[in-house]
Design a protein around this motif. Structure first.
Motif, mmCIF file in Angstrom:
data_model
loop_
_atom_site.group_PDB
_atom_site.id
_atom_site.type_symbol
_atom_site.label_atom_id
_atom_site.label_comp_id
_atom_site.label_asym_id
_atom_site.label_seq_id
_atom_site.Cartn_x
_atom_site.Cartn_y
_atom_site.Cartn_z
ATOM 1 N N TYR A 60 49.023 33.061 47.069
ATOM 2 C CA TYR A 60 47.807 32.075 47.178
ATOM 3 C C TYR A 60 47.059 32.355 46.183
ATOM 4 N N ALA A 61 46.627 33.624 45.749
ATOM 5 C CA ALA A 61 45.487 33.872 44.663
ATOM 6 C C ALA A 61 46.300 33.403 43.410
ATOM 7 N N ASP A 62 47.347 33.547 43.140
ATOM 8 C CA ASP A 62 47.891 32.944 41.868
ATOM 9 C C ASP A 62 47.856 31.651 41.794
ATOM 10 N N SER A 63 48.058 30.838 42.696
ATOM 11 C CA SER A 63 47.757 29.521 42.792
ATOM 12 C C SER A 63 46.525 29.082 42.605
ATOM 13 N N VAL A 64 45.784 29.660 43.138
ATOM 14 C CA VAL A 64 43.909 29.464 42.830
ATOM 15 C C VAL A 64 43.802 29.633 41.538
ATOM 16 N N VAL A 65 44.234 30.782 40.866
ATOM 17 C CA VAL A 65 43.897 31.156 39.492
ATOM 18 C C VAL A 65 44.695 29.947 38.354
ATOM 19 N N LYS A 66 45.915 29.821 38.625
ATOM 20 C CA LYS A 66 46.669 28.733 38.034
ATOM 21 C C LYS A 66 45.932 27.362 37.944
ATOM 22 N N LEU B 1 39.002 38.628 47.572
ATOM 23 C CA LEU B 1 39.218 39.816 46.773
ATOM 24 C C LEU B 1 40.337 39.686 45.809
ATOM 25 N N PRO B 2 41.734 39.328 46.552
ATOM 26 C CA PRO B 2 42.783 39.046 45.570
ATOM 27 C C PRO B 2 42.612 38.096 44.432
ATOM 28 N N ILE B 3 41.852 37.142 44.552
ATOM 29 C CA ILE B 3 41.600 36.087 43.605
ATOM 30 C C ILE B 3 40.291 36.760 42.578
ATOM 31 N N ILE B 4 39.516 37.309 42.990
ATOM 32 C CA ILE B 4 38.677 38.056 41.968
ATOM 33 C C ILE B 4 39.386 39.120 41.071
ATOM 34 N N LYS B 5 40.377 39.740 41.634
ATOM 35 C CA LYS B 5 41.280 40.817 40.707
ATOM 36 C C LYS B 5 41.965 39.898 39.643
ATOM 37 N N LEU B 6 42.570 38.713 39.921
ATOM 38 C CA LEU B 6 43.571 37.911 39.004
ATOM 39 C C LEU B 6 42.376 37.332 38.256
#
Length: 367
Positions: free
Chosen positions: A23-29, A51-56
């Motif tokens: 999910y975090a990967d998809s948001v950052v993409k 948190l997973p999003i902010i890391k990416l």
């Protein structure tokens, strides 16, 4: 500006699961197609689920990432009992509580800067999570100034008639989520006691939530309590125009907009003297309900004290006017959206000029 609506995840992911990472990967993409690699950009995050999003994001961009402290996980988990934090091990979490708090701590550690709406939460982050105080800025919530100076007696009488309230009834207004953490159980019992001595009192519970829990707390005065449920903003504004007293008996809270709205509408307030709320007004600007803190750290209130405060303010029109005017003056000086916006703007520009420092952390009391 461009508004991008990002759907919430449809799954309930386990801790550190691949679904969370996907999910975090998809948001950052998605963001990579909208946010350039160079420019003046700040990423703002509001929840520990980010948190997973902010890391990416930090791997992909060199822009500042800030987090806003709207609430504290420990307060929700422990109902405001800070003593229950003792002996938790956030460095090596063994249960859901420790994991949740460790994730919250990591969220703030990953952030380049943190905005707290209260001083006491800044102190908590420094003392309990080992966050550098230089990394945290306190910016209070702000509200657009309201011009209700010209509300006439004729208008308030008409609104009262339309809503079913008598001209001489004293309207006690609670505004917010109807939940035990907001002190509604104590409020219901205190209001019932107050009604025995003053038959002109009416209580309006403006909001949604645990209405059944409220009803269980009273044995009489059912006809004197109004539950509005969700209302459009225009109707909420009309309730603010006719309220005689506002009450905020929270067990724990931060800088709620409901308090600022009552201050802006010149409604005299009764509030609990707890961390957060005690930063908003002084004894010259409201009546405080003193919390009772047990040896174990649990927070409670004296129902009789709350009842007497309601009665004293209901019977003293001059006191209501004085408190309302004093709190309104404080609102204009400290809690307008203009002042909040200026503080946020200054912080953002200062962050854009700085390089992200390498920050070291210290655990406190074994956490």
């Amino acid at each position: 500006f461009i508004e991008a609506i990002i759907p919430r995840p449809l799954f309930h992911f386990a801790h550190n699961s691949r679904s969370e990472k996907r999910y975090a990967d998809s948001v950052v993409k998605l963001l990579s197609n909208l946010v350039p690699k160079t420019g003046q950009v700040i990423f703002q995050f509001n929840y520990i689920d980010d948190l997973p999003i902010i890391k990416l994001i930090k791997e992909s961009y060199d822009y500042p990432c800030i987090s806003i402290v709207h609430f504290a996980q420990w307060q929700q988990i422990f109902e405001g009992n800070k003593a229950k934090l003792t002996n938790l091990n956030l460095d090596n979490p063994k249960n859901n509580i420790e994991f949740t708090l460790s994730q919250e701590r990591e969220m703030y550690r990953q952030s380049d800067h943190i905005i707290s709406v209260t001083r006491y939460m800044k102190d908590f982050l420094v003392n309990e999570y080992g966050i550098s105080s230089e990394k945290i800025t306190v910016i209070k919530n702000g509200l657009t100034q309201i011009n209700n100076n010209q509300v006439s007696e004729k208008e308030t009488t008409e609104i009262r008639r339309r809503f079913g309230f008598g001209e001489h009834e004293i309207i006690l207004l609670f505004s917010g989520r109807i939940d035990a953490c907001k002190g509604i159980n104590y409020l219901m019992e205190a209001f019932e006691q107050a009604c025995i001595k003053n038959n002109s009192l009416r209580l309006v519970m403006l909001g949604q939530g645990s209405i059944q829990d409220c009803q269980k707390r009273i044995q009489s005065c059912f006809g004197k309590v109004t539950y509005t449920g969700f209302l459009p903003r225009e109707t909420v504004t009309e309730f603010y125009k006719i309220a005689d007293i506002g009450i905020v008996p929270s067990v724990y809270d931060h800088c709620p907009y409901s308090v600022l709205e009552m201050m802006a509408n010149r409604i005299p307030l009764i509030m609990s003297r707890i961390n957060g709320l005690d930063e908003l007004l002084s004894d010259d600007e409201c009546l405080f309900i003193n919390p009772i803190i047990s040896d174990e750290g649990d927070i409670a209130f004296n129902v009789e004290e709350m009842s007497e405060l309601i009665l004293s303010l209901a019977s003293n029109k001059d006191l209501r006017a004085r408190l309302a005017e004093n709190s309104y003056g404080t609102f204009k000086r400290r809690f307008t959206s203009a002042s909040m916006g200026e503080e946020m703007r200054n912080l953002f520009y200062s962050l854009l000029k700085q390089r992200k420092p390498e920050v070291k952390y210290e655990t406190s009391q074994g956490r």
